[in-house]
Design an enzyme around this catalytic site. Structure first.
Site, PDB file in Angstrom:
ATOM      1  N   LYS A  22     -11.381  -1.624  11.910  1.00 51.48           N
ATOM      2  CA  LYS A  22     -12.605  -2.389  12.232  1.00 51.48           C
ATOM      3  C   LYS A  22     -12.777  -2.506  13.748  1.00 51.48           C
ATOM      4  O   LYS A  22     -13.836  -2.203  14.281  1.00 51.48           O
ATOM      5  CB  LYS A  22     -12.498  -3.805  11.627  1.00 51.48           C
ATOM      6  CG  LYS A  22     -13.524  -4.772  12.166  1.00 51.48           C
ATOM      7  CD  LYS A  22     -13.448  -6.143  11.503  1.00 51.48           C
ATOM      8  CE  LYS A  22     -12.464  -7.123  12.100  1.00 51.48           C
ATOM      9  NZ  LYS A  22     -12.898  -7.795  13.332  1.00 51.48           N
ATOM     10  N   ASN A  23     -11.714  -2.948  14.418  1.00 51.57           N
ATOM     11  CA  ASN A  23     -11.858  -3.254  15.846  1.00 51.57           C
ATOM     12  C   ASN A  23     -11.891  -2.010  16.734  1.00 51.57           C
ATOM     13  O   ASN A  23     -12.130  -2.107  17.933  1.00 51.57           O
ATOM     14  CB  ASN A  23     -10.768  -4.230  16.293  1.00 51.57           C
ATOM     15  CG  ASN A  23     -11.002  -5.626  15.715  1.00 51.57           C
ATOM     16  OD1 ASN A  23     -12.076  -5.898  15.181  1.00 51.57           O
ATOM     17  ND2 ASN A  23     -10.008  -6.487  15.809  1.00 51.57           N
ATOM     18  N   CYS A 116     -16.431 -20.177  17.837  1.00 49.04           N
ATOM     19  CA  CYS A 116     -16.239 -19.763  16.457  1.00 49.04           C
ATOM     20  C   CYS A 116     -15.002 -20.441  15.916  1.00 49.04           C
ATOM     21  O   CYS A 116     -14.368 -21.227  16.622  1.00 49.04           O
ATOM     22  CB  CYS A 116     -16.190 -18.246  16.327  1.00 49.04           C
ATOM     23  SG  CYS A 116     -14.638 -17.557  16.808  1.00 49.04           S
ATOM     24  N   ARG A 121     -14.046 -18.816  22.739  1.00 48.20           N
ATOM     25  CA  ARG A 121     -14.412 -17.407  22.888  1.00 48.20           C
ATOM     26  C   ARG A 121     -15.566 -17.136  23.854  1.00 48.20           C
ATOM     27  O   ARG A 121     -16.607 -16.615  23.465  1.00 48.20           O
ATOM     28  CB  ARG A 121     -14.711 -16.797  21.520  1.00 48.20           C
ATOM     29  CG  ARG A 121     -13.587 -16.976  20.548  1.00 48.20           C
ATOM     30  CD  ARG A 121     -13.781 -16.171  19.305  1.00 48.20           C
ATOM     31  NE  ARG A 121     -13.383 -14.794  19.492  1.00 48.20           N
ATOM     32  CZ  ARG A 121     -13.431 -13.875  18.545  1.00 48.20           C
ATOM     33  NH1 ARG A 121     -13.869 -14.179  17.361  1.00 48.20           N
ATOM     34  NH2 ARG A 121     -13.049 -12.645  18.776  1.00 48.20           N
ATOM     35  N   ASP A 311      -3.744 -11.457  15.587  1.00 51.94           N
ATOM     36  CA  ASP A 311      -4.427 -11.147  14.322  1.00 51.94           C
ATOM     37  C   ASP A 311      -3.456 -10.992  13.152  1.00 51.94           C
ATOM     38  O   ASP A 311      -3.884 -10.789  12.018  1.00 51.94           O
ATOM     39  CB  ASP A 311      -5.288  -9.873  14.471  1.00 51.94           C
ATOM     40  CG  ASP A 311      -6.450 -10.076  15.430  1.00 51.94           C
ATOM     41  OD1 ASP A 311      -6.749 -11.233  15.770  1.00 51.94           O
ATOM     42  OD2 ASP A 311      -7.069  -9.072  15.837  1.00 51.94           O
ATOM     43  N   ARG A 403     -15.377  -9.198   5.859  1.00 50.03           N
ATOM     44  CA  ARG A 403     -15.716  -8.732   7.212  1.00 50.03           C
ATOM     45  C   ARG A 403     -14.661  -7.760   7.724  1.00 50.03           C
ATOM     46  O   ARG A 403     -14.957  -6.934   8.586  1.00 50.03           O
ATOM     47  CB  ARG A 403     -15.770  -9.922   8.183  1.00 50.03           C
ATOM     48  CG  ARG A 403     -16.925 -10.847   7.929  1.00 50.03           C
ATOM     49  CD  ARG A 403     -16.986 -11.906   8.991  1.00 50.03           C
ATOM     50  NE  ARG A 403     -17.052 -11.293  10.317  1.00 50.03           N
ATOM     51  CZ  ARG A 403     -17.084 -11.951  11.456  1.00 50.03           C
ATOM     52  NH1 ARG A 403     -17.042 -13.263  11.446  1.00 50.03           N
ATOM     53  NH2 ARG A 403     -17.153 -11.324  12.609  1.00 50.03           N
TER      54      ARG A 403
HETATM   55  C1  EPZ Z   1     -10.571  -9.065  20.143  1.00 49.27           C
HETATM   56  O1  EPZ Z   1     -11.419 -10.178  20.359  1.00 49.27           O
HETATM   57  C2  EPZ Z   1     -10.544  -8.830  18.651  1.00 49.27           C
HETATM   58  N1  EPZ Z   1     -11.902  -8.538  18.212  1.00 49.27           N
HETATM   59  C3  EPZ Z   1      -9.964 -10.057  17.953  1.00 49.27           C
HETATM   60  O2  EPZ Z   1      -9.834  -9.741  16.559  1.00 49.27           O
HETATM   61  C4  EPZ Z   1      -8.572 -10.364  18.523  1.00 49.27           C
HETATM   62  O3  EPZ Z   1      -8.096 -11.585  17.974  1.00 49.27           O
HETATM   63  C5  EPZ Z   1      -8.629 -10.491  20.046  1.00 49.27           C
HETATM   64  O4  EPZ Z   1      -9.254  -9.313  20.623  1.00 49.27           O
HETATM   65  C6  EPZ Z   1      -7.262 -10.669  20.688  1.00 49.27           C
HETATM   66  O5  EPZ Z   1      -6.442  -9.574  20.337  1.00 49.27           O
HETATM   67  C7  EPZ Z   1     -12.414  -7.303  18.341  1.00 49.27           C
HETATM   68  O6  EPZ Z   1     -11.778  -6.379  18.835  1.00 49.27           O
HETATM   69  C8  EPZ Z   1     -13.780  -7.073  17.816  1.00 49.27           C
HETATM   70  P1  EPZ Z   1     -10.319 -11.326  23.952  1.00 49.27           P
HETATM   71  P2  EPZ Z   1     -11.975 -10.489  21.825  1.00 49.27           P
HETATM   72  O7  EPZ Z   1     -11.515 -11.177  24.812  1.00 49.27           O
HETATM   73  O8  EPZ Z   1     -12.108  -9.248  22.589  1.00 49.27           O
HETATM   74  C9  EPZ Z   1     -10.370 -15.379  26.535  1.00 49.27           C
HETATM   75  C10 EPZ Z   1      -9.986 -10.128  14.246  1.00 49.27           C
HETATM   76  O9  EPZ Z   1      -9.392 -10.960  13.499  1.00 49.27           O
HETATM   77  N2  EPZ Z   1     -11.604 -14.860  27.173  1.00 49.27           N
HETATM   78  O10 EPZ Z   1      -9.212 -10.345  24.101  1.00 49.27           O
HETATM   79  O11 EPZ Z   1     -13.173 -11.366  21.658  1.00 49.27           O
HETATM   80  C11 EPZ Z   1     -10.576 -15.723  25.074  1.00 49.27           C
HETATM   81  O12 EPZ Z   1     -11.165 -16.987  24.899  1.00 49.27           O
HETATM   82  C12 EPZ Z   1     -10.512 -10.553  15.594  1.00 49.27           C
HETATM   83  O13 EPZ Z   1     -10.213  -8.959  13.912  1.00 49.27           O
HETATM   84  C13 EPZ Z   1     -12.199 -15.578  28.179  1.00 49.27           C
HETATM   85  O14 EPZ Z   1     -11.758 -16.666  28.558  1.00 49.27           O
HETATM   86  O15 EPZ Z   1     -10.784 -11.346  22.413  1.00 49.27           O
HETATM   87  C14 EPZ Z   1      -9.164 -15.590  24.530  1.00 49.27           C
HETATM   88  O16 EPZ Z   1      -8.466 -16.784  24.777  1.00 49.27           O
HETATM   89  C15 EPZ Z   1     -10.554 -12.034  15.799  1.00 49.27           C
HETATM   90  N3  EPZ Z   1     -13.327 -15.045  28.771  1.00 49.27           N
HETATM   91  C16 EPZ Z   1      -8.561 -14.474  25.374  1.00 49.27           C
HETATM   92  O17 EPZ Z   1      -9.384 -14.368  26.532  1.00 49.27           O
HETATM   93  C17 EPZ Z   1     -13.867 -13.844  28.407  1.00 49.27           C
HETATM   94  O18 EPZ Z   1     -14.866 -13.422  28.992  1.00 49.27           O
HETATM   95  C18 EPZ Z   1      -8.496 -13.104  24.700  1.00 49.27           C
HETATM   96  O19 EPZ Z   1      -9.773 -12.807  24.113  1.00 49.27           O
HETATM   97  C19 EPZ Z   1     -13.235 -13.141  27.364  1.00 49.27           C
HETATM   98  C20 EPZ Z   1     -12.096 -13.663  26.766  1.00 49.27           C
END
Ligand code: EPZ
Length: 424
Positions: A22-23, A116, A121, A311, A403
């Site tokens: 998916k990702n 969410c 996020r 995850d 999903r």
């Molecule tokens: C990706 O989300 C995945 N989603 C998530 O999978 C996964 O949990 C996550 O990476 C961490 O591995 C997809 O790939 C579609 P991040 P993403 O930006 O990219 C903070 C699942 O179950 N942050 O790496 O949205 C954020 O709040 C899903 O399949 C900021 O502060 O996660 C978090 O604490 C859920 N500012 C950390 O960074 C930003 O601009 C990592 O988030 C962006 C992120």
């Protein structure tokens, strides 16, 4: 709305084949926007999130056709540059169209994703990076309005404060068509980022440092459409490892990337599973996972790749709930990713939450109950607990599960689980 009804207590046995990731599919679908023509992606999983991305690309004006596991996207007809709230609210990963739209068309308007179930996020690092590439970014009425400078985005040096997966993907895509070189420092190293970089290179992008914390992208003037086969889903793979483990089963998992799952495999071996099969450093393999009668406790801490993935945290916690001894599970990525703990406790698990730390005292028995989860991996953890529990578990609101898990109840039933889908 559907629910899953599970009669627990059966050991899973047999063979399961892993679906496409998916990702990895979501950013690859977004990347099709970068080329004026028809891209073809194969091994795309049949998931609600893929349908949401299909709806978004169609809304933008692309011609999208999904035939089984093959997605064809003709991005030559894109005429709308807005990702509306109705679509973004269903799936945060919709924000992945921001970088490609801005890079190819010089403008994009996307609804700001809200909080969410697992945490706040934000996408501030995505936006800050685009500003460093010369874009003017305005936030109003719940939307991000981004406009590239005349002549297009410009290469820049961008340092991420924290590792962000979709942030790295968005800026890497934006940089492919920018003028000059972009350097992304403290970039995410997740296999999905690597897969996207490889797909972009196949489209004609110039990217170096793939799989490291420093990615360099030299902008080119145009890209050709992509032909890409999506790799296996590492979290679905890990979830089936957990299913074999928690039921004391014996499952052959086919089409797995063992090299992407080292932290997970090592952890499940430590807690008493026997995992056999070749583990090539690149490419797919088959692994046979045998769970013990009783799993052992563990101390884990989630971390960006190659650490233990957030995850997989909920699924491991379900296993810890029936393990021998006390486990400590620390979540460091998302501030609110313990929703499953409260539901597991309704099934008899002994879990104490202290902020980002869960202390799980294993008990030999879980008892089936109606449970509900508000995010995808939490739902998976409840399904795992239901497979092990005595009696009937009803996992409500499984649209979260739909999903991210392709044909989950069919795959589990083929392994001998007694699981049926019913209307709620
Ligand atoms: C990706 O989300 C995945 N989603 C998530 O999978 C996964 O949990 C996550 O990476 C961490 O591995 C997809 O790939 C579609 P991040 P993403 O930006 O990219 C903070 C699942 O179950 N942050 O790496 O949205 C954020 O709040 C899903 O399949 C900021 O502060 O996660 C978090 O604490 C859920 N500012 C950390 O960074 C930003 O601009 C990592 O988030 C962006 C992120």
């Amino acid at each position: 709305m559907d629910k899953l009804i599970i009669e627990g207590g059966r050991k899973l046995e047999g063979t399961v084949t892993i679906s496409g990731s998916k990702n990895a599919s979501l950013p690859a679908l977004a990347a099709t926007i970068l080329a004026n023509g028809k891209s073809v992606l194969s091994n795309v999983p049949g998931l609600a999130d893929i349908q949401t991305m299909e709806a978004l690309l169609s809304h933008l004006g692309a011609k999208v056709e999904i035939d089984g596991n093959v997605a064809m996207v003709d991005a030559s007809s894109i005429h709308d540059l807005e990702a509306p709230y109705e679509i973004v609210r269903k799936m945060r990963a919709s924000c992945l169209v921001l970088g490609p739209l801005l890079a190819r068309f010089g403008r994009a308007r996307i609804s700001l994703p809200g909080g969410c179930a697992i945490g706040a996020r934000p996408i501030d690092m995505h936006l800050h990076g685009l500003e460093q590439m010369g874009a003017k970014v305005l936030l109003e009425h719940g939307y991000v309005d981004a406009v590239a400078p005349a002549g297009g985005l410009k290469g820049a040096k961008i340092v991420f404060d924290v590792s962000t997966v979709t942030g790295t993907e968005n800026l890497m895509m934006a940089a492919t068509l920018a003028k000059g070189t972009t350097v992304l420092e403290n970039a995410a190293r997740e296999p999905e980022v690597v897969e996207l970089a490889e797909a972009l290179i196949q489209m004609g992008a110039k990217i170096a440092g793939i799989g490291t914390n420093t990615i360099q992208v030299e902008g080119v003037s145009s890209l050709r459409p992509m032909e890409h086969t999506v790799g296996p889903d590492r979290i679905e793979s890990g979830t089936f490892v957990a299913a074999a483990a928690i039921t004391g089963g014996d499952v052959l998992i086919r089409g797995i990337r063992a090299d992407h799952l080292e932290a997970v495999i090592t952890q499940f071996e430590k807690i008493g599973c026997q995992i056999d099969g070749a583990r090539p450093t690149h490419g797919v393999t088959d692994l046979r996972v045998k769970g013990p009668e009783r799993l052992l406790a563990a101390d884990i801490r989630t971390a960006p790749y190659p650490g233990f993935p957030t995850d997989m945290q909920a699924q491991l916690m379900a296993c810890m709930a029936v393990a021998e001894g006390t486990s400590h599970v620390e979540e460091t990525i998302w501030e609110n990713r313990f929703m499953h703990a409260l539901e597991l406790m309704r099934m008899g698990a002994d879990i104490a939450l202290h902020g980002g730390l869960a202390v799980v005292k294993g008990s030999a028995i879980l008892s089936g109950a109606p449970v509900m989860a508000t995010d995808l991996r939490a739902s998976a953890s409840l399904v795992l607990a239901g497979l092990r529990a005595q009696g009937t578990t009803e996992v409500l609101r499984i649209y979260h599960l739909d999903r991210g898990y392709d044909k989950i109840e069919r795959k589990l039933a083929a392994l001998g689980a007694q699981v049926t889908r019913a209307k709620q």
